[in-house]
Design an enzyme around this catalytic site. Structure first.
Site, PDB file in Angstrom:
ATOM      1  N   SER A 141      36.851  45.343  40.902  1.00 10.69           N
ATOM      2  CA  SER A 141      37.319  45.304  42.283  1.00 10.69           C
ATOM      3  C   SER A 141      38.238  44.118  42.487  1.00 10.69           C
ATOM      4  O   SER A 141      38.025  43.047  41.899  1.00 10.69           O
ATOM      5  CB  SER A 141      36.143  45.192  43.253  1.00 10.69           C
ATOM      6  N   TYR A 155      28.833  41.402  46.590  1.00  7.26           N
ATOM      7  CA  TYR A 155      29.650  42.406  45.906  1.00  7.26           C
ATOM      8  C   TYR A 155      30.653  41.740  44.969  1.00  7.26           C
ATOM      9  O   TYR A 155      30.805  42.153  43.807  1.00  7.26           O
ATOM     10  CB  TYR A 155      30.375  43.258  46.941  1.00  7.26           C
TER      11      TYR A 155
END
Length: 246
Positions: A141, A155
């Protein structure tokens, strides 16, 4: 193009979003493809139908990526059904975000189980079936390099862990002719992160190109890494983020 003719791939979390786009692109390039899914059997069946429509074999396996035994069994089943395994795409992930004080032990454990442990477990299972020319590609990501918003710490931490795994496995598996790479997508138009959703305009504005990616644009880079053309790329982190981290 048939750069993956005769190859077998497994894509975790391949029933929707980036995972589904990757599964279909690998099939269009010639690979037989298995995909794992957790809950939505109908969506998984749709991807299987699309893969078979381009003339490739397909398999959907229900497996929670947070369950190491189920994930290992899914990888082994792929190799058993198709008779080989050449490409693993670690795509499955959870997106649990919020203020630090609101993220408890359950959220931490689930995030680490799916986003960190699962790619390691799947890779360990896959290399037992891979020979020279094997490919491992993980989906990270852009948040691993630029946590642009509050509430992303858990995250971002989980996706950053994939950088170390990628580099370590690249060194370990390089002598066996297996490459290991990481793709960091930027904001991508999916069901869970639609390009027309609330706040999407502000997110798109943080990219140099001013827009969200289509899942197929992420899949194109994965296909290159999975192919013979990507044979000299390993241990790399590749940003496909529209300039989000520029």
């Amino acid at each position: 193009m048939n750069r993956l003719e005769g190859k077998v791939a497994v894509v975790t979390g391949g029933s929707r979003g980036i995972g589904a786009a990757v599964a279909l692109r690998l099939a269009e390039e010639g690979a037989d493809v298995a995909l794992t899914y957790e809950n939505n059997a109908d969506r998984a069946a749709e991807v299987v139908e699309r893969i078979e429509a381009v003339g490739r074999r397909a398999l959907a396996v229900r497996a929670d990526s947070g369950d190491p035994e189920a994930l290992t069994a899914a990888v082994d089943e792929t190799a058993a059904v198709f008779g080989a395994l050449d490409v693993l795409v670690n795509n499955a992930a959870v997106f649990l975000v919020g203020p630090l004080e609101d993220l408890g032990a359950a959220e931490v454990e689930r995030t680490l189980a799916v986003n960190v442990r699962a790619p390691f477990v799947a890779s360990r299972a896959a290399v037992r079936h891979m020979g020279e020319g094997g490919r491992i590609v993980s989906i990270g990501s852009n948040m691993a390099e630029r946590a642009a918003f509050p509430g992303m710490a858990l995250y971002a931490m989980s996706k950053t862990a994939l950088v170390g795994m990628t580099k370590g496995l690249a060194r370990e598996l390089g002598p066996r002719g297996i490459t290991v790479n990481l793709v960091h997508p930027g904001p991508t138009d999916t069901d869970t992160n639609p390009a027309d959703g609330t706040g999407a305009g502000a997110v798109a504005g943080l990219t140099a190109l001013g827009r969200y990616a289509e899942p197929a644009e992420i899949a194109a880079t994965v296909a290159h890494l999975a192919s013979y053309d990507g044979r000299y790329i390993t241990g790399a982190t590749i940003n496909v983020d529209g300039g989000f981290t520029a």
